[in-house]
Design an enzyme around this catalytic site. Structure first.
Site, short mmCIF file in Angstrom:
data_model
loop_
_atom_site.label_atom_id
_atom_site.label_comp_id
_atom_site.label_asym_id
_atom_site.label_seq_id
_atom_site.Cartn_x
_atom_site.Cartn_y
_atom_site.Cartn_z
N CYS A 20 0.88 -1.24 0.08
CA CYS A 20 0.04 0.01 -0.17
C CYS A 20 0.89 1.30 -0.14
O CYS A 20 1.57 1.22 0.92
CB CYS A 20 -0.95 0.16 1.17
SG CYS A 20 -1.96 1.43 1.21
N GLN A 139 -6.68 10.26 14.20
CA GLN A 139 -6.32 10.84 12.62
C GLN A 139 -5.35 9.79 12.19
O GLN A 139 -4.72 9.45 12.73
CB GLN A 139 -5.54 12.23 12.82
CG GLN A 139 -6.42 13.38 13.26
CD GLN A 139 -7.73 13.80 12.36
OE1 GLN A 139 -7.79 12.91 11.27
NE2 GLN A 139 -8.40 14.78 12.70
N PHE A 168 -14.82 18.52 22.04
CA PHE A 168 -14.56 17.31 21.27
C PHE A 168 -13.29 16.80 21.35
O PHE A 168 -12.55 16.58 20.39
CB PHE A 168 -15.13 17.47 19.81
CG PHE A 168 -16.39 18.10 19.85
CD1 PHE A 168 -17.39 17.37 19.74
CD2 PHE A 168 -16.59 19.60 19.42
CE1 PHE A 168 -18.74 18.03 19.40
CE2 PHE A 168 -17.68 20.08 19.18
CZ PHE A 168 -18.80 19.34 19.44
N ASN A 173 -5.43 14.65 21.84
CA ASN A 173 -4.66 15.00 20.58
C ASN A 173 -4.25 16.37 20.46
O ASN A 173 -3.05 16.70 20.28
CB ASN A 173 -5.28 14.72 19.33
CG ASN A 173 -4.59 14.99 17.95
OD1 ASN A 173 -3.33 14.59 18.00
ND2 ASN A 173 -5.23 15.51 16.85
N GLU A 189 -15.16 16.06 26.24
CA GLU A 189 -15.52 14.91 25.58
C GLU A 189 -16.50 13.98 25.78
O GLU A 189 -17.03 13.98 27.01
CB GLU A 189 -14.18 13.86 25.53
CG GLU A 189 -14.37 12.59 24.72
CD GLU A 189 -14.92 12.56 23.35
OE1 GLU A 189 -15.65 11.50 22.96
OE2 GLU A 189 -14.30 13.67 22.70
N ASP A 216 -22.23 15.19 27.39
CA ASP A 216 -22.77 15.54 26.00
C ASP A 216 -22.73 17.01 25.90
O ASP A 216 -23.24 17.86 26.62
CB ASP A 216 -24.42 14.98 26.23
CG ASP A 216 -25.07 15.29 24.96
OD1 ASP A 216 -24.56 15.73 24.05
OD2 ASP A 216 -26.37 15.05 25.00
N ASP A 237 -13.05 20.51 17.31
CA ASP A 237 -12.68 19.56 16.30
C ASP A 237 -14.04 18.19 16.43
O ASP A 237 -13.72 17.22 16.77
CB ASP A 237 -11.38 18.61 16.71
CG ASP A 237 -11.01 17.60 15.83
OD1 ASP A 237 -11.44 17.42 14.58
OD2 ASP A 237 -9.93 17.03 16.05
N CYS A 263 -13.95 17.62 9.17
CA CYS A 263 -14.03 16.75 8.15
C CYS A 263 -15.18 16.99 7.34
O CYS A 263 -15.08 15.96 6.63
CB CYS A 263 -13.39 15.35 8.97
SG CYS A 263 -15.12 14.90 9.96
#
Length: 302
Positions: A20, A139, A168, A173, A189, A216, A237, A263
């Site tokens: 790959c 990621q 989030f 990260n 989170e 939440d 994010d 994203c």
């Protein structure tokens, strides 16, 4: 017949490959090894899919079982791990010869013929570690992710007086690099187990300026705690659905700078309109080719 490969475009056929072009080099050897072995592994009918992950400690192979595995399968996995110098993990589906973990999303690791609970970690731009599992969202491209985190840090122009919201936040990260450069971070989170692991690892690494919050982001209780934190900078994010609810409901009037990582350009566009209506100006948009050889992209805006 079992094959390792890509799904054919607009079809269900799997086209076999043994190399790959976008795979991390340590995992390339594992992929080639899998391609060579699968024809002899008749027990693969009990495996739904196989995950490859490059952790801080090296390559890991996760076998996602859909049914009971026999001893021959476990022996073959152990030999494969030894031969290719990688960690082998199998999720427990309640078979009698496997230990009962807390859930079917917990994994056992083959070590000297015994099953243990593994600890998997990824490293930040500062080489701090945050914990993950084979089921977590991460990621997919370490190099581009590091560039994205670095760009976020630079855009925020942090100093030791800043209080930063990391919404989030996942397992850290962005959180850990932020905490190294500011006064306080509130990391929010929705998945409680992720927050529990992240908090534990942060404490092990002597971080004392992070407040972790599991909840939440659409609940009034969490909104109140976010506003009480009195942040002056923020990182977003979210998942593909975006962050519309939190941006609509939360008082962000004290926030001076926001870095929004997305994203999904469509939900990002809707959320950007909300921020514009609240007085924010869009100063910068950057595309990051996180998902090489696909049409997907990661978007960073300031």
């Amino acid at each position: 017949q079992s094959k390792v490969g890509f799904r054919q475009l607009n079809g269900k056929n799997v086209l076999p490959i043994n190399q790959c072009e976008v795979c991390e080099p340590p995992l390339q050897k594992v992929l080639s090894g899998l391609s060579a072995c699968v024809s002899d592994w008749h027990w693969l009918k009990s495996i739904g899919h196989i995950s490859l992950l490059l952790t801080h400690a090296g390559g890991a192979v996760g076998f996602h079982a859909t049914g009971s595995l026999g001893q021959a399968a476990l022996n073959a996995m152990r030999v494969f791990g030894d031969t290719h110098q990688c960690m082998v993990l199998v999720n427990d589906k309640g078979a009698g010869h496997l230990p009962q973990w807390q859930s079917t999303q917990s994994y056992g690791q083959l070590s000297e013929g015994k099953w243990v609970t593994p600890e998997l970690c990824l490293a930040t731009i500062d080489d701090d570690l945050y914990p993950i599992t084979m089921e977590d969202f991460i990621q997919v491209n370490r190099t581009v992710n590091d560039q994205m985190v670095q760009a976020t840090i630079e855009a925020l122009t942090l100093d030791q007086d800043d209080r930063v919201l990391d919404l989030f936040s996942g397992a850290g990260n962005f959180t850990l690099p932020l905490a190294r450069r500011c006064s306080r971070v509130l990391a929010v989170e929705g998945v409680a187990k992720v927050v529990e692991r992240a908090s534990h690892y942060a404490k092990k690494q002597k971080f004392d300026n992070i407040k972790w919050l599991a909840g939440d982001l659409a609940s009034s209780d969490v909104l109140g705690k976010i506003e009480d934190f009195n942040a002056n900078k923020m990182v977003l994010d979210p998942a593909r659905a975006g962050a519309g609810f939190i941006l609509e409901q939360c008082d962000v009037s004290a926030i001076k700078t926001i870095v929004y990582v997305s994203c999904n350009p469509q939900s990002w566009l809707s959320d950007t309109k909300i921020l514009h209506s609240k007085g924010f100006q869009l100063n910068r948009v950057q595309l990051l080719d996180m998902f090489r050889a696909t049409h997907h992209t990661e978007l960073l805006s300031v």
